[in-house]
Structure formats: structure tokens, C-alpha cells
Motif scaffolding. Sequence first.
Motif, PDB file in Angstrom:
ATOM      1  N   THR A 134      52.623  56.532   5.495  1.00  0.00           N
ATOM      2  CA  THR A 134      53.115  55.187   5.162  1.00  0.00           C
ATOM      3  C   THR A 134      52.690  54.255   6.287  1.00  0.00           C
ATOM      4  O   THR A 134      51.965  54.663   7.197  1.00  0.00           O
ATOM      5  CB  THR A 134      54.648  55.160   5.048  1.00  0.00           C
ATOM      6  OG1 THR A 134      55.198  55.340   6.362  1.00  0.00           O
ATOM      7  CG2 THR A 134      55.141  56.286   4.144  1.00  0.00           C
ATOM      8  N   SER A 165      59.341  56.766   7.887  1.00  0.00           N
ATOM      9  CA  SER A 165      60.620  56.429   7.257  1.00  0.00           C
ATOM     10  C   SER A 165      61.706  57.354   7.785  1.00  0.00           C
ATOM     11  O   SER A 165      61.434  58.395   8.394  1.00  0.00           O
ATOM     12  CB  SER A 165      60.507  56.554   5.740  1.00  0.00           C
ATOM     13  OG  SER A 165      60.034  57.848   5.404  1.00  0.00           O
ATOM     14  N   ALA A 166      62.938  56.977   7.542  1.00  0.00           N
ATOM     15  CA  ALA A 166      64.093  57.706   8.065  1.00  0.00           C
ATOM     16  C   ALA A 166      64.316  59.022   7.316  1.00  0.00           C
ATOM     17  O   ALA A 166      63.821  59.211   6.204  1.00  0.00           O
ATOM     18  CB  ALA A 166      65.339  56.828   7.959  1.00  0.00           C
ATOM     19  N   GLU A 203      65.869  58.707   4.018  1.00  0.00           N
ATOM     20  CA  GLU A 203      64.959  58.238   2.964  1.00  0.00           C
ATOM     21  C   GLU A 203      63.908  59.291   2.625  1.00  0.00           C
ATOM     22  O   GLU A 203      62.897  58.996   1.996  1.00  0.00           O
ATOM     23  CB  GLU A 203      64.263  56.946   3.426  1.00  0.00           C
ATOM     24  CG  GLU A 203      65.221  55.791   3.665  1.00  0.00           C
ATOM     25  CD  GLU A 203      64.593  54.660   4.474  1.00  0.00           C
ATOM     26  OE1 GLU A 203      63.439  54.795   4.917  1.00  0.00           O
ATOM     27  OE2 GLU A 203      65.292  53.638   4.672  1.00  0.00           O
ATOM     28  N   GLY A 245      62.074  60.904   4.835  1.00  0.00           N
ATOM     29  CA  GLY A 245      60.999  60.953   5.818  1.00  0.00           C
ATOM     30  C   GLY A 245      61.317  61.915   6.958  1.00  0.00           C
ATOM     31  O   GLY A 245      62.281  62.686   6.885  1.00  0.00           O
ATOM     32  N   TYR A 262      62.879  59.443  13.227  1.00  0.00           N
ATOM     33  CA  TYR A 262      62.369  58.859  14.458  1.00  0.00           C
ATOM     34  C   TYR A 262      62.903  59.589  15.686  1.00  0.00           C
ATOM     35  O   TYR A 262      63.832  60.377  15.583  1.00  0.00           O
ATOM     36  CB  TYR A 262      62.735  57.370  14.493  1.00  0.00           C
ATOM     37  CG  TYR A 262      62.150  56.658  13.294  1.00  0.00           C
ATOM     38  CD1 TYR A 262      60.805  56.314  13.278  1.00  0.00           C
ATOM     39  CD2 TYR A 262      62.921  56.399  12.158  1.00  0.00           C
ATOM     40  CE1 TYR A 262      60.242  55.712  12.164  1.00  0.00           C
ATOM     41  CE2 TYR A 262      62.360  55.795  11.042  1.00  0.00           C
ATOM     42  CZ  TYR A 262      61.022  55.450  11.050  1.00  0.00           C
ATOM     43  OH  TYR A 262      60.459  54.882   9.955  1.00  0.00           O
ATOM     44  N   ILE A 287      62.028  49.115  12.268  1.00  0.00           N
ATOM     45  CA  ILE A 287      61.874  49.232  10.809  1.00  0.00           C
ATOM     46  C   ILE A 287      62.852  48.276  10.122  1.00  0.00           C
ATOM     47  O   ILE A 287      62.491  47.551   9.184  1.00  0.00           O
ATOM     48  CB  ILE A 287      62.164  50.691  10.371  1.00  0.00           C
ATOM     49  CG1 ILE A 287      61.118  51.642  10.921  1.00  0.00           C
ATOM     50  CG2 ILE A 287      62.277  50.774   8.850  1.00  0.00           C
ATOM     51  CD1 ILE A 287      59.783  51.585  10.220  1.00  0.00           C
ATOM     52  N   GLU A 288      64.080  48.272  10.601  1.00  0.00           N
ATOM     53  CA  GLU A 288      65.092  47.382  10.014  1.00  0.00           C
ATOM     54  C   GLU A 288      64.698  45.916  10.179  1.00  0.00           C
ATOM     55  O   GLU A 288      64.869  45.108   9.256  1.00  0.00           O
ATOM     56  CB  GLU A 288      66.457  47.639  10.673  1.00  0.00           C
ATOM     57  CG  GLU A 288      67.043  49.009  10.314  1.00  0.00           C
ATOM     58  CD  GLU A 288      68.227  49.423  11.203  1.00  0.00           C
ATOM     59  OE1 GLU A 288      68.878  50.419  10.874  1.00  0.00           O
ATOM     60  OE2 GLU A 288      68.486  48.752  12.232  1.00  0.00           O
ATOM     61  N   ARG A 326      61.866  45.113   7.841  1.00  0.00           N
ATOM     62  CA  ARG A 326      62.292  45.154   6.437  1.00  0.00           C
ATOM     63  C   ARG A 326      63.322  44.079   6.114  1.00  0.00           C
ATOM     64  O   ARG A 326      63.263  43.401   5.100  1.00  0.00           O
ATOM     65  CB  ARG A 326      62.869  46.539   6.139  1.00  0.00           C
ATOM     66  CG  ARG A 326      63.058  46.861   4.671  1.00  0.00           C
ATOM     67  CD  ARG A 326      63.692  48.235   4.513  1.00  0.00           C
ATOM     68  NE  ARG A 326      64.930  48.340   5.300  1.00  0.00           N
ATOM     69  CZ  ARG A 326      65.481  49.493   5.690  1.00  0.00           C
ATOM     70  NH1 ARG A 326      64.904  50.631   5.390  1.00  0.00           N
ATOM     71  NH2 ARG A 326      66.603  49.500   6.390  1.00  0.00           N
TER      72      ARG A 326
END
Lengths: 336, 336
Positions: free
Chosen positions: A272, A276-277, A280, A282, A285, A294-295, A298
Amino acid sequence: MKLATLRNGSRDGQLIVVSRDLSQAVLVPEIASTLQAALDNWQLIAPQLTAVYDQLNSGNHPHSFTFEQAQCESPLPRAFQWADGSAYVNHVELVRKARGAEIPESFWTDPLMYQGGSDDFIGPREDILLPSDEWGVDFEAEVAVITDDVPMGTRAEHAGSHIKLVMLVNDVSLRGLIPGELAKGFGFFQSKPASAFSPVAVTPDELSDHWQQNKLHLPLLSEYNDKPFGKPQAGEDMTFDFAQLIAHAAKSRNLGAGAIIGSGTVSNKQGTEHGSAIDEGGVGYSCIAEVRMIETIRDGQPTTPFMSFGDKVKIHMQDHQGQCIFGTIEQTVKQA
Amino acid sequence: MKLATLRNGSRDGQLIVVSRDLSQAVLVPEIASTLQAALDNWQLIAPQLTAVYDQLNSGNHPHSFTFEQAQCESPLPRAFQWADGSAYVNHVELVRKARGAEIPESFWTDPLMYQGGSDDFIGPREDILLPSDEWGVDFEAEVAVITDDVPMGTRAEHAGSHIKLVMLVNDVSLRGLIPGELAKGFGFFQSKPASAFSPVAVTPDELSDHWQQNKLHLPLLSEYNDKPFGKPQAGEDMTFDFAQLIAHAAKSRNLGAGAIIGSGTVSNKQGTEHGSAIDEGGVGYSCIAEVRMIETIRDGQPTTPFMSFGDKVKIHMQDHQGQCIFGTIEQTVKQA
């Protein structure tokens, strides 16, 4: 071979050899009293330690005792060199992107590296003591290697042979202090307090197939307040391998035996844009800052707070059989 | 008390006590084999070393021998902590002014400090070995202190008592590599190769009236290719004293015994805007970069080149009687 340092009231602790399954250990004062002493004379000392290790694993060492990770210092409780790269450029790209900045093209060819402080590491099970939790306290899960003497000018193609031990790191970071420090132009200082390392350091051969091309090809596991937070593959998206990082560090200086070179925060793109978390689906991190980035990208702003007093992090790594390799870093942020 | 470290084939050398006039020395293996070992247990060890020092100065130590500065390592041949401040803001202002930039107001209240590498210092009389002299090789004459254990959060008003030894530094810098490194945002690494320290480290009491308010009030003498280059007063224009620098370093971390804290390049304004050269009747400078900055501000471009292979620098300090205090740093840049 697996090595650790037992707390014994001295500044450098007591070197021990640890069994492969982390269940037993042996003191080796007749060979080397500290890990630094072993590294200072590695060529002579390592075979002697290996002999003890083999006997320990065979289950018939007469002086073995139960290995307690909680009794460990960081393998080098203090070191002469701690240089931390930032080899997972995804991490760097994320941090920059969140503030609308592109990364320079050179970041893909010229490693980022900062000079860390190494006079007072914290133990793998010791609290992260800080006067304030309003400085943006964050963990950074990383891999690190310990070298023997690396002559100035050593090129990457020859640098891998200088890697003697591998371990994990929690490179504690104070995110709130970073912008101010970096704006001054002299790099990190107050924003990078004492780091902690895994209870056990292992020789690369101990990692068998998982150690290839000077990278460690296993997921690095982070848990935050007892919940899975990250499991990125340390062998993936590592733009610069440890040999390249060592060569970078040695461009204009010798590295002394016992130099610790870190990978930087392990971070995967997962096909990606920025990964991703775990929630989700992924791999998650290896630090809170990336989640916040990311937050921000997004949602326009971060919602996950940094660590407060009482928050805890666990960092470890397992082989394909689920066996813990380095022991676990387990730390709680507390008021100094 | 004056201490030094004799080269003996080991990584940390051999601690010696040196007479006040730098003529005689004594081995003290029964007290401490290395300076780091002494610093690790300073409260117990220092009085024993002082007793030897007193006996040596009285001229009746049975085992004294001729002190040879050329046989010295840096007092700590490797250290666990080397943090270099930039306390003479004139130096910073000059560097910035030459490229048309103002310094932020905060630079007068918040010290600049970089984390240096400490695993492989060079000796005071050893060559500065580098693979290239096209990296803008420069010296930086500085004062530095060595501390005992400094707890995290120690405030400046209490930090002075942690200063155990004082010495001089040549903080070798590669000016050509600095802009690229600082642009990356992680501070110095390749641009700050191994530093060298004066042959002798002295306790603050040894400096008598010259040590006041945690500053060293004497001219720091630099000679470049055998000509006087700088003699600025180290006690003047030092915006942050050593206690403030230590407190800055200890804000978010403990400093381990043997931590070295540097002053940064000593630089005087001399009542003018940025000082002037010795040739012009001024006190000169402690690095080539400052001269080049003056030239740039005055003439639009620098004319003094950085160091080439074969160029040499000498750094030392004398008391009011002309007595050499720390021995002399004398180094030539040579091809590695």
C-alpha cells in the motif's frame, strides 16, 4: 551463540552465556567478565564462549542456572558507540508526508543516521523513567547489530563480516522535543533519551536462514498495553542493510569494538502507500508516531496519543517455531 | 591534580598521575588502572590519586619517571559520552552571518549541543588520518570537562559540582560534509570524525582563580602551521557555562561517570562585531571556518583554505606564569 549481561551492581554487569531456548545460563568469568571485554578480544574469546554455549545446549553444563530475563541489563549496559540509522525509508516518508513535505531523492541512496548517546542504557525490563510524559513519549522497535573493530573507509561489501551480534532495541523518543531540536540544526539530543536493548544478543549464525544479505528476515513484534501493535517484516523495505549502515558510519572514522548500529524503526509498506494497522488487517507499526501520521494523512489530525505514565510496550521476535529469540523488552513509562 | 593516560597497547591505556609542571609521572595500578576506572569510583579513588600527586610534586616519589606527552593517549582514549556544546554564540552567529542568515533569538537562551562519537578518540600527538583532504578539514579548539554521574534533571545550579576534570579538545570537523548532513536533519555524523584531547586532564582546583563560575578564564592558544592563529579568552563570550551545558545534556537522561562535555569553539567578539585576526591585532580564532566567515563577510568570498595533508595545528593553554597547563595537542593531517 546467545549472550546476555546479568545485573551485578557493577556498571558493566556480568557476562553470561544463555541457552538457545533461553532457559539456562552460565557465568563465564574465567573467559570474559563483561560483554565489552569479550568484544575487545572477540577473535580469541568467541570460540571459548561458543564451547560453553554448546555444552549448555547439550544439557550437561555443571554450573548452569535458570536464566531470568528480568535480571538482565541491556547486553552492553553502556557502550562506546551507538549509531542509529533510519533504514526503513517508509518510516521517514510517512513522518514527512504528514507535514506535507516530500523526502529528498538522496534519502533512497544515502542513509540517514544519528549519533546516539550510549553512556547509560536502560535494562530490557526497566521502567522508562522520565520527568514528564508531556514530551510525546514514544517507543521505536528496531533491530541492531554489534560490531568488532571496523576500520575507517570499510566498504559495504566488506562490512557484513564485522557484525558479531544481533539484538533488538527500543529507541525511546520524545516526539515533542524533536521539532525544536531539529530546527536548531544539530540533530537529536534531549529528544533521544536512554535506549533499551533486548535481554539477549545473538550471533548471526544463530539466526540461520533468517539472517541473509545483512538483514534479519523475521517479523518484529510490538505490543502496546498488551495489545498487538506491530509485526512488520524486518527484512522487507529495509532500504539500507546493516553492511551499508556500517559503511556509512565508518566513512570518516574507525568504529571501535562494541559499536552498536541500529536499523531505525522497522516499517513495511505492505504493497500500500504506507502500510496499515493490525486492526485493519495490516502488519501495523513499530512506533506510535507512524500511526499518528497515518491518522493525520487520513483524517487531518492524529487521534492516538503518545505514551503516558503507566503505558507499557513489549518488543520481541519469534522464529518460525514460535520460539522467542532475543527475550522480550518489556517497559512501562513512569515518572522519574 | 593532573592525570594522563599512557599508551600501553590496551584500548584504554594506563592511568598516570602527572606532576604540576608536567615533568614527572607515576603509574598507579594499585589505585586505578585506567582513567575510566577512576571516574567510575571517583569519590573513593580521587583522594588516593591526590596523595600520589602531592608526593610527586614534593619531588620525593620513589617511582616517578619522566613524563612524555608524546606517549599519551587522550585522557579517555574512548569514552561512553561525548557531548559538545556550542557555547560561544559568536561562533554560531559568524557561521550563519556568512550565509546571510540571522540566528534565532532562542540560541541565546537554549544551548546548542551535538552528540559526538566517542569510541575511538585520537591521541594528542597523533596524526589526523583521513581518506581525503577535500572534505574541508578544520580544527576546533575547545575546552571540555569530564563529569561523574549526573542524575537526569540536574539543574544548572547543582551541575557544577559534577565537574571532576578539565581538558582541551581539538574537535576535528569536515566542513565540506556539514551542509549535506545538516540538510538531512539528523545532525553531524560523518562530518565530525574522531576528536583529540589534551595530554593532561586537570581537576578544577588546579586552575585556581582561573576556574570561576564554571568557566575557564584563560586564553586558549591555537597555532596553525607554527604561526599564532588564536588566543581568545575562554572565559569571555561563553554564553552558557559548563554547568548550564551539563544541565542541558541531562534534561532527559542520566550522564554516566566519565561523560565529556565540550564548550564548542572558543570565540571572542573583542568589542567588535565578530572579532579580528591576530595579524590585525585581535585575539584571532579557534578554527579556520571563522576566518573564512570573516573573509566572506568582508570580501564576499573566503581566501584561507581548509587544512590539506601536511598542515598542522597546535592547541594549548598557559597560566599567567607561562606554564603549560594541559600539555599540547599537536597534530598533522595525513592521508589514512
